[in-house]
Design a protein around this motif. Structure first.
Motif, PDB file in Angstrom:
ATOM      1  N   TYR A 182       8.120   3.716  -8.257  1.00  0.00           N
ATOM      2  CA  TYR A 182       7.399   4.656  -8.249  1.00  0.00           C
ATOM      3  C   TYR A 182       8.347   5.712  -8.761  1.00  0.00           C
ATOM      4  CZ  TYR A 182       4.438   8.662  -6.258  1.00  0.00           C
ATOM      5  OH  TYR A 182       3.798   9.819  -6.548  1.00  0.00           O
ATOM      6  N   PRO A 204       0.815  -1.311   0.084  1.00  0.00           N
ATOM      7  CA  PRO A 204       0.188  -0.202   0.106  1.00  0.00           C
ATOM      8  C   PRO A 204       1.030   1.218   0.057  1.00  0.00           C
ATOM      9  CG  PRO A 204      -0.875  -1.316   1.595  1.00  0.00           C
ATOM     10  CD  PRO A 204       0.484  -2.081   0.984  1.00  0.00           C
ATOM     11  N   LYS A 205       0.402   2.457  -0.559  1.00  0.00           N
ATOM     12  CA  LYS A 205       0.995   3.608  -0.829  1.00  0.00           C
ATOM     13  C   LYS A 205       2.507   3.833  -1.461  1.00  0.00           C
ATOM     14  CE  LYS A 205      -2.450   4.766   1.160  1.00  0.00           C
ATOM     15  NZ  LYS A 205      -3.440   5.522   0.330  1.00  0.00           N
ATOM     16  N   SER A 206       2.258   3.014  -2.558  1.00  0.00           N
ATOM     17  CA  SER A 206       3.479   2.799  -3.368  1.00  0.00           C
ATOM     18  C   SER A 206       3.193   3.254  -4.863  1.00  0.00           C
ATOM     19  CB  SER A 206       3.938   1.260  -3.355  1.00  0.00           C
ATOM     20  OG  SER A 206       4.239   0.754  -2.298  1.00  0.00           O
ATOM     21  N   GLY A 207       1.983   3.731  -5.046  1.00  0.00           N
ATOM     22  CA  GLY A 207       1.716   4.436  -6.340  1.00  0.00           C
ATOM     23  C   GLY A 207       0.713   3.314  -7.200  1.00  0.00           C
ATOM     24  N   THR A 208       0.022   2.519  -6.465  1.00  0.00           N
ATOM     25  CA  THR A 208      -1.029   1.478  -6.661  1.00  0.00           C
ATOM     26  C   THR A 208      -1.922   2.502  -7.855  1.00  0.00           C
ATOM     27  OG1 THR A 208      -0.910   0.708  -4.647  1.00  0.00           O
ATOM     28  CG2 THR A 208      -2.378  -0.426  -6.336  1.00  0.00           C
ATOM     29  N   THR A 209      -2.589   3.433  -7.099  1.00  0.00           N
ATOM     30  CA  THR A 209      -3.712   4.281  -7.986  1.00  0.00           C
ATOM     31  C   THR A 209      -3.288   4.645  -9.357  1.00  0.00           C
ATOM     32  OG1 THR A 209      -4.162   4.931  -5.644  1.00  0.00           O
ATOM     33  CG2 THR A 209      -5.220   6.052  -7.481  1.00  0.00           C
ATOM     34  N   TRP A 210      -1.949   5.249  -9.440  1.00  0.00           N
ATOM     35  CA  TRP A 210      -1.382   5.594 -10.472  1.00  0.00           C
ATOM     36  C   TRP A 210      -1.257   4.629 -11.525  1.00  0.00           C
ATOM     37  CZ3 TRP A 210       4.152   8.183 -10.913  1.00  0.00           C
ATOM     38  CH2 TRP A 210       4.297   8.811 -12.098  1.00  0.00           C
ATOM     39  N   CYS A 237      -3.841  10.440 -16.714  1.00  0.00           N
ATOM     40  CA  CYS A 237      -3.469   9.749 -15.540  1.00  0.00           C
ATOM     41  C   CYS A 237      -2.622  10.360 -14.687  1.00  0.00           C
ATOM     42  CB  CYS A 237      -2.921   8.303 -15.546  1.00  0.00           C
ATOM     43  SG  CYS A 237      -3.881   7.275 -16.692  1.00  0.00           S
ATOM     44  N   PHE A 287      -6.513   9.374  -1.649  1.00  0.00           N
ATOM     45  CA  PHE A 287      -5.530   8.742  -2.348  1.00  0.00           C
ATOM     46  C   PHE A 287      -4.681   9.584  -3.123  1.00  0.00           C
ATOM     47  CE2 PHE A 287      -8.919   5.559  -1.545  1.00  0.00           C
ATOM     48  CZ  PHE A 287      -8.315   4.621  -1.429  1.00  0.00           C
ATOM     49  N   ARG A 333      -2.505  12.859  -2.394  1.00  0.00           N
ATOM     50  CA  ARG A 333      -1.890  13.781  -1.251  1.00  0.00           C
ATOM     51  C   ARG A 333      -0.918  14.826  -2.027  1.00  0.00           C
ATOM     52  NH1 ARG A 333       1.927  14.086   3.013  1.00  0.00           N
ATOM     53  NH2 ARG A 333       3.137  12.408   1.946  1.00  0.00           N
ATOM     54  N   LYS A 334       0.334  14.342  -2.025  1.00  0.00           N
ATOM     55  CA  LYS A 334       1.391  15.290  -2.406  1.00  0.00           C
ATOM     56  C   LYS A 334       2.229  14.838  -3.919  1.00  0.00           C
ATOM     57  CE  LYS A 334       3.214  17.741   1.509  1.00  0.00           C
ATOM     58  NZ  LYS A 334       4.198  18.053   2.296  1.00  0.00           N
ATOM     59  N   ALA A 335       2.510  13.349  -3.794  1.00  0.00           N
ATOM     60  CA  ALA A 335       2.804  12.732  -4.771  1.00  0.00           C
ATOM     61  C   ALA A 335       4.250  13.101  -5.161  1.00  0.00           C
ATOM     62  CB  ALA A 335       2.061  12.811  -6.272  1.00  0.00           C
ATOM     63  N   ARG A 389       8.096   1.488  -3.935  1.00  0.00           N
ATOM     64  CA  ARG A 389       8.471   2.735  -3.672  1.00  0.00           C
ATOM     65  C   ARG A 389       9.309   2.841  -2.443  1.00  0.00           C
ATOM     66  NH1 ARG A 389       4.001   7.656  -1.906  1.00  0.00           N
ATOM     67  NH2 ARG A 389       5.330   9.434  -2.511  1.00  0.00           N
ATOM     68  N   SER A 402       3.522   8.247   3.732  1.00  0.00           N
ATOM     69  CA  SER A 402       2.184   8.259   2.930  1.00  0.00           C
ATOM     70  C   SER A 402       1.349   7.289   3.796  1.00  0.00           C
ATOM     71  CB  SER A 402       2.414   7.748   1.532  1.00  0.00           C
ATOM     72  OG  SER A 402       1.108   7.824   0.758  1.00  0.00           O
ATOM     73  N   HIS A 413      -9.490   2.618  -8.481  1.00  0.00           N
ATOM     74  CA  HIS A 413      -9.934   1.416  -7.784  1.00  0.00           C
ATOM     75  C   HIS A 413     -11.170   0.856  -7.854  1.00  0.00           C
ATOM     76  CE1 HIS A 413      -6.136   1.923  -5.465  1.00  0.00           C
ATOM     77  NE2 HIS A 413      -6.411   3.062  -5.273  1.00  0.00           N
TER      78      HIS A 413
HETATM   79  N1  PPS Z   1      -1.391  10.021 -10.638  1.00  0.00           N
HETATM   80  C1  PPS Z   1      -0.733   9.952  -9.690  1.00  0.00           C
HETATM   81  N2  PPS Z   1       0.561  10.154  -9.885  1.00  0.00           N
HETATM   82  C2  PPS Z   1       1.460  10.073  -9.155  1.00  0.00           C
HETATM   83  N3  PPS Z   1       1.050   9.741  -7.774  1.00  0.00           N
HETATM   84  C3  PPS Z   1      -0.066   9.670  -7.403  1.00  0.00           C
HETATM   85  C4  PPS Z   1      -1.121   9.723  -8.445  1.00  0.00           C
HETATM   86  N4  PPS Z   1      -2.096   9.130  -7.686  1.00  0.00           N
HETATM   87  C5  PPS Z   1      -1.934   9.116  -6.492  1.00  0.00           C
HETATM   88  N5  PPS Z   1      -0.426   9.399  -6.160  1.00  0.00           N
HETATM   89  C6  PPS Z   1       0.331   9.208  -4.922  1.00  0.00           C
HETATM   90  O1  PPS Z   1       0.587   7.728  -4.428  1.00  0.00           O
HETATM   91  C7  PPS Z   1       0.305   7.551  -3.011  1.00  0.00           C
HETATM   92  C8  PPS Z   1      -0.645   6.846  -2.805  1.00  0.00           C
HETATM   93  O2  PPS Z   1      -0.263   5.436  -3.033  1.00  0.00           O
HETATM   94  P1  PPS Z   1      -1.315   4.225  -3.549  1.00  0.00           P
HETATM   95  O3  PPS Z   1      -1.972   4.689  -4.574  1.00  0.00           O
HETATM   96  O4  PPS Z   1      -0.351   3.014  -3.641  1.00  0.00           O
HETATM   97  O5  PPS Z   1      -2.235   4.095  -2.383  1.00  0.00           O
HETATM   98  S1  PPS Z   1      -3.389   2.924  -1.995  1.00  0.00           S
HETATM   99  O6  PPS Z   1      -2.238   1.649  -1.641  1.00  0.00           O
HETATM  100  O7  PPS Z   1      -3.766   2.309  -3.402  1.00  0.00           O
HETATM  101  O8  PPS Z   1      -3.930   3.310  -0.916  1.00  0.00           O
HETATM  102  C9  PPS Z   1       0.211   8.999  -2.492  1.00  0.00           C
HETATM  103  O9  PPS Z   1       1.405   9.415  -2.237  1.00  0.00           O
HETATM  104  P2  PPS Z   1       1.691  10.640  -1.328  1.00  0.00           P
HETATM  105  O10 PPS Z   1       1.189  11.998  -1.884  1.00  0.00           O
HETATM  106  O11 PPS Z   1       3.251  10.587  -0.964  1.00  0.00           O
HETATM  107  O12 PPS Z   1       0.907  10.192   0.265  1.00  0.00           O
HETATM  108  C10 PPS Z   1      -0.539   9.877  -3.720  1.00  0.00           C
HETATM  109  O13 PPS Z   1      -0.267  10.930  -3.570  1.00  0.00           O
END
Ligand code: PPS
Length: 350
Positions: free
Chosen positions: A239, A84-90, A278, A305, A307-309, A173, A181, A118
């Motif tokens: 990531y 979780p929180k490694s860039g899954t959504t992207w 995306c 989902f 935040r700052k990326a 990540r 995150s 998701h």
């Molecule tokens: N489109 C896109 N591009 C780049 N980065 C993105 C994108 N969408 C989500 N994020 C950043 O990814 C972090 C969330 O991680 P996950 O998507 O793996 O979360 S989860 O496991 O699905 O809950 C979280 O990182 P942090 O900002 O450091 O908290 C998100 O901001």
């Protein structure tokens, strides 16, 4: 801390009851299994249990059990896997856009504009097999090739995923940013009956590997090893690399999935349009991601989902001793693997 007023007290009591009723909904087999497992204090659930070498909540264990027993992979399935929180959504958004691009030549009415990634790429353990929270998902209605998500470690994936030709794309990540995150996210979705989780306490548990789907380093290493042993089966992405050169990695994903971009597509900016669709900036501002929610038992706001990326935001949270401790763990766990992470954004002007 005790609740300060009656409304607070009622909310906490209701949350507690919901949690207790979730545990009550576990199957008899799962209740017995849970009793036999090592247990530690959880992050957003009262407890985490050590199951098949990794830590989970009780409801996740039941879902993973069902997933292992029931899921039948097809050769053309794609699984997006991650801590979780490694860039899954992207990665879910990119993979969906790449793989289904022939159905949505115009990006104007693309599903990613109205659904959170998701929802389009459902996770096994939180949606498809999460019977306890009343989630149901009709697998027969999923368009093919089907794309699934999971945080389940390689060793615990359903057997058919490993035995068929279906493909896995893994994203990881650097653990400093992943920890921060996670900690920020967890405190946003913390049930009212549990106290907020101080950074230092979360960090200590993290360093012991006690976090949902952790130890994170074992999770990463298992997929890393598999990607080396079977490069056509598992594509391993970072990531930080995706941020550094998303164009190169989008092409790599398409080639890995057997649907490389044609010259014509390259010339007509198909790749660039997918990247824009995306991008963090675009997705964060979409109505569905600003005000939508997901989940049934535990409702989560989609905006959490995004935040700052950034690469390197951890510097705003880590003390020197935390840096030293996690660096040592990473060195000890990963040094012989050939795997390393970038922890600063060298391209950033700030
Ligand atoms: N489109 C896109 N591009 C780049 N980065 C993105 C994108 N969408 C989500 N994020 C950043 O990814 C972090 C969330 O991680 P996950 O998507 O793996 O979360 S989860 O496991 O699905 O809950 C979280 O990182 P942090 O900002 O450091 O908290 C998100 O901001």
């Amino acid at each position: 801390m005790p609740p300060t007023n009656l409304a607070d007290f009622t909310n906490k009591k209701m949350d507690h009851e919901q949690e207790a009723s979730e545990e009550n909904k576990l199957s008899q087999d799962c209740k017995e299994l849970i009793l036999s497992l090592p247990r530690e204090k959880g992050w957003i659930t009262p407890y985490l249990y050590l199951f098949q070498g990794f830590w989970y909540s009780s409801t996740e264990i039941q879902a993973i059990n069902t997933f292992q027993n029931q899921f039948q992979a097809k050769d053309n399935d794609v699984v997006i896997a991650s801590v979780p929180k490694s860039g899954t959504t992207w990665l879910k958004a990119l993979t969906f856009a790449i793989l289904h691009r022939q159905y949505f030549p115009s990006l104007e009415n693309h599903p990613l504009l109205i659904f959170n990634p998701h929802e389009l790429v459902p996770p096994f353990e939180f949606v498809i097999y999460d019977e306890i929270n009343g989630q149901t998902h009709d697998l027969s209605k999923m368009p093919e090739p089907r794309i699934f998500g999971t945080h389940v470690p390689f060793t615990s994936l359903a057997k058919s995923i490993k035995e068929t030709d279906c493909k896995i794309i893994y994203i990881c990540r650097n653990l400093f940013d992943t920890f921060v995150s996670t900690w920020v996210f967890v405190n946003k979705i913390m049930p009212k009956f549990l106290p907020t989780l101080p950074l230092e306490e979360a960090f200590e548990r993290y360093c012991e590997g006690i976090i949902g789907f952790g130890p994170s380093w074992n999770h990463i290493l298992d997929y890393w090893k598999e990607s080396i042993a079977r490069p056509k089966k598992v594509l391993f992405l970072k990531y930080e690399d995706l941020k550094e050169n998303v164009h190169f990695n989008v092409k790599k994903i398409a080639e890995f999935l057997g649907c490389p971009f044609t010259k014509e597509e390259e010339n007509s900016e198909v790749i660039e349009n997918i990247i824009k669709l995306c991008s963090f900036e675009k997705m964060k501002e979409l109505k569905v991601n600003k005000s939508g929610t997901m989940g049934k038992g535990r409702i989560v706001e989609n905006k959490y989902f995004f935040r700052k990326a950034e690469i390197g935001d951890w510097v705003n949270y880590f003390s020197p001793s935390m840096v030293e401790k996690l660096s040592k763990i990473i060195e000890e766990k990963l040094s012989r693997s050939g795997l390393s992470f970038r922890v600063y954004d060298f391209n950033s002007s700030s």
